[in-house]
Design a protein around this motif. Structure first.
Motif, short mmCIF file in Angstrom:
data_model
loop_
_atom_site.label_atom_id
_atom_site.label_comp_id
_atom_site.label_asym_id
_atom_site.label_seq_id
_atom_site.Cartn_x
_atom_site.Cartn_y
_atom_site.Cartn_z
N SER A 84 0.90 -1.23 -0.01
CA SER A 84 0.04 0.08 -0.03
C SER A 84 0.96 1.35 0.06
O SER A 84 1.46 1.38 1.09
N LYS A 85 0.83 2.09 -1.05
CA LYS A 85 1.55 3.00 -1.18
C LYS A 85 1.13 4.25 -0.28
O LYS A 85 1.98 4.76 0.49
N GLY A 86 -0.34 4.33 0.05
CA GLY A 86 -0.78 5.31 0.90
C GLY A 86 -0.41 4.97 2.41
O GLY A 86 0.07 5.80 3.26
N ILE A 122 3.46 15.94 -12.04
CA ILE A 122 2.68 15.59 -10.80
C ILE A 122 2.80 14.06 -11.04
O ILE A 122 2.74 13.49 -12.11
N VAL A 123 2.59 13.19 -10.11
CA VAL A 123 2.90 11.71 -10.14
C VAL A 123 1.59 11.29 -9.34
O VAL A 123 1.05 11.47 -8.28
N VAL A 124 0.65 10.07 -10.44
CA VAL A 124 -0.42 9.75 -9.87
C VAL A 124 -0.13 8.02 -9.57
O VAL A 124 0.56 7.39 -10.68
N LYS A 125 -0.30 7.55 -8.54
CA LYS A 125 0.05 6.32 -8.12
C LYS A 125 -1.32 5.38 -7.58
O LYS A 125 -1.98 5.93 -6.85
N ALA A 126 -1.28 4.33 -8.14
CA ALA A 126 -2.44 3.26 -7.63
C ALA A 126 -1.78 2.91 -6.25
O ALA A 126 -0.41 2.87 -6.00
N GLU A 166 1.22 12.58 -5.72
CA GLU A 166 2.30 13.22 -5.31
C GLU A 166 3.27 14.26 -6.09
O GLU A 166 3.18 14.20 -7.25
N GLU A 167 4.07 14.89 -5.40
CA GLU A 167 4.91 15.83 -5.97
C GLU A 167 6.09 15.21 -6.77
O GLU A 167 6.40 14.11 -6.30
N PHE A 168 6.20 15.90 -8.00
CA PHE A 168 7.35 15.36 -8.81
C PHE A 168 8.39 15.61 -8.16
O PHE A 168 8.91 16.75 -7.81
N HIS A 194 18.16 0.56 -14.98
CA HIS A 194 17.52 1.46 -16.29
C HIS A 194 16.14 1.04 -16.31
O HIS A 194 16.10 -0.29 -16.77
N LYS A 195 15.01 1.63 -16.21
CA LYS A 195 13.92 1.26 -16.17
C LYS A 195 13.25 1.40 -17.78
O LYS A 195 12.50 0.72 -18.00
N ARG A 196 13.95 2.17 -18.61
CA ARG A 196 13.22 2.52 -19.85
C ARG A 196 13.78 1.48 -20.82
O ARG A 196 14.70 0.74 -20.66
N LEU A 262 12.56 9.12 -0.11
CA LEU A 262 11.91 7.70 -0.47
C LEU A 262 11.00 7.93 -1.50
O LEU A 262 9.94 8.70 -1.52
N ILE A 263 11.03 7.27 -2.49
CA ILE A 263 9.88 7.13 -3.75
C ILE A 263 9.30 5.92 -3.26
O ILE A 263 7.83 6.00 -3.37
N GLU A 264 9.74 4.82 -3.07
CA GLU A 264 8.74 3.80 -2.66
C GLU A 264 9.53 2.56 -1.94
O GLU A 264 10.89 2.45 -1.87
P1 AMP Z 1 7.53 3.20 -8.42
O1 AMP Z 1 6.98 1.94 -9.07
O2 AMP Z 1 7.18 3.95 -7.09
O3 AMP Z 1 9.19 2.85 -8.46
O4 AMP Z 1 7.70 4.19 -9.52
C1 AMP Z 1 8.28 3.96 -10.75
C2 AMP Z 1 8.87 5.06 -11.31
O5 AMP Z 1 8.45 6.25 -11.26
C3 AMP Z 1 10.38 5.42 -10.38
O6 AMP Z 1 11.33 4.70 -10.56
C4 AMP Z 1 10.54 6.92 -10.71
O7 AMP Z 1 11.06 6.87 -11.76
C5 AMP Z 1 9.02 7.41 -11.14
N1 AMP Z 1 8.55 8.16 -10.15
C6 AMP Z 1 7.80 7.57 -8.91
N2 AMP Z 1 7.35 8.55 -8.00
C7 AMP Z 1 7.90 9.79 -8.59
C8 AMP Z 1 8.11 11.01 -8.03
N3 AMP Z 1 7.53 11.71 -7.03
N4 AMP Z 1 8.68 12.01 -8.68
C9 AMP Z 1 9.45 11.70 -9.83
N5 AMP Z 1 9.58 10.31 -10.52
C10 AMP Z 1 8.88 9.41 -9.66
#
Ligand code: AMP
Length: 408
Positions: A84-86, A122-126, A166-168, A194-196, A262-264
């Protein structure tokens, strides 16, 4: 684990053609916890190491442990750090752990108001598990609003029933791994992936097309800061809530001008990072996993080779979109003979003495070297020996680190 003198027998489910050379494959339904427990009892399994996030979040460690089977990994409650990201964002806010500013939403109108008041990017996450598809980094408000609609319209199933906006964050990403025993965490190593899909970090997002370790933007001081500001307070908070965290804690980070954020979290060894961590691990992995499970990490030290490792992912043409299965891969033995190279399989299967592609990401060609440049050269020398016309790979894995080496 196969290398450990403590390992008498190793079983794996579901596995692939590569791991079948080290472990006996057993066909088990991972959603059927009772069947997994029964197998472990029948075979007197001493330790279960859970790889993927879905069974962790479904509580397989809880079910194994309550049946008397030792299991490595977090409980269902602790695996919420990934599930849960939240949950994780709220934990960060309550404990002053640096992360992007955010809000949680259960319906579209309020989410869209928030987007309009904050603007793009801006970043939208499930909120829930979405197999890597749950994050949209929107460059415009329209794109962000479309992501909100897609998620609340069920585009990601249950995972998108709640969302985080969340904030970028601007900066350079890195991954950091810690081994945790419920009380304390010890640092493992760092990596950058490298995700891309394509060279130059272009093209669609994937599960990861390659990685190297250690991350060139994480030195000893940064590592200390990540442990102090992010990992340790997370451990304290989880313990205080009565859900101590055991297992590997994988922090996805943005290294910003203000420091690491922390991103995740992932609640497990991820890939392709694990394919560069393991070749660098000098210590026996099995006692470390047992110490994590037993709460005995306090007097435990992990030793690492200073030398870097790098891995190149070979994927089926078309991945991460539509791709074919069943194409033939040749030259693997030749490739594995390159000095410093170890090949890990992902989506493969063995049939009639041949290795066939059986997934999107198919092989990891890992190599160690005295420098990232040397590890990179070895990995690509091995890739060149693999004959698989239906596959592709990136030619620039590790470019940031090689550039930094060039400047040093
Ligand atoms: P995650 O699945 O949460 O790792 O997100 C996938 C990718 O999205 C990350 O590896 C980042 O490249 C990008 N990302 C996620 N959250 C942010 C954020 N708040 N700002 C910038 N990039 C993000």
């Amino acid at each position: 684990m196969a290398d450990s003198p403590l390992t008498e027998r190793l079983y794996c489910t579901p596995g692939n053609a590569g791991i079948a050379q080290e472990a006996e494959r057993v066909p088990l339904d991972l959603t059927d916890h009772a069947a997994v427990v029964a197998f472990c009892r029948d075979h007197q399994i001493d330790l279960v190491v859970v790889g993927p996030e879905a069974p962790l979040c479904a509580g397989i460690v809880d079910d194994l442990e309550s049946a008397g089977v030792k299991a490595f990994g977090p409980s269902r409650a602790a695996a919420q750090l990934e599930g849960s990201k939240g949950f994780t964002k709220d934990l960060c806010r309550a404990n002053n752990i640096p992360t992007a500013a955010y809000a949680r939403f259960k319906a579209a109108p309020a989410a869209k108001d928030y987007i309009r008041s904050h603007g793009a990017p801006i970043v939208v996450k499930a909120d829930g598990l979405a197999a890597g598809k749950g994050v949209i980094v929107a460059q415009s408000e329209a794109e962000a609003e479309a992501a909100v609609d897609m998620m609340f319209d069920g585009g990601l199933g249950e995972a998108g029933g709640e969302i985080v906006i969340e904030e970028f964050l601007d900066g350079e990403e890195a991954s950091f791994f810690a081994l945790c025993d419920g009380e304390i965490a010890i640092p493992m190593a760092s990596a950058q992936d490298h995700k891309r899909a394509f060279d130059g970090d272009k093209g669609p997002n994937t599960g990861g097309m390659g990685a190297y370790s250690p991350a060139s933007n994480i030195d000893a001081a940064m590592s200390g800061r990540i442990m102090n500001d992010i990992v340790a307070p997370t451990m304290r908070a989880m313990k205080a809530m009565g859900t101590p965290y055991k297992g590997v804690l994988y922090a996805g980070l943005m290294i910003t001008p203000q420091g690491p954020k922390l991103i995740e979290y992932n609640a497990r060894f991820g890939d392709p990072e694990t394919q560069v961590l393991m070749p660098r691990l000098m210590s026996d992995l099995v006692p470390a996993l047992l110490a994590s499970r037993d709460g005995m990490l306090k007097s435990f030290g992990l030793r690492w080779h200073d030398t870097p490792a790098l891995t190149v992912v070979m994927a089926a043409n078309g991945y991460p979109g539509h791709y074919a299965r069943g194409t033939v891969i040749d030259g693997l033995e030749d490739a594995a003979a390159v000095e410093g190279v170890e090949i890990f399989h992902a989506g493969t299967k063995a049939e009639g003495g041949r290795i066939l592609a059986n997934g999107g990401r198919v092989l990891n060609i890992s190599a160690t070297g005295k420098t990232v440049r040397e590890a990179q050269a070895r990995a690509y020398a091995a890739v060149a020996r693999i004959r698989w016309p239906e596959g592709f790979y990136r030619r620039d894995i590790g470019w940031r680190a090689v550039e930094r080496e060039g400047r040093a």
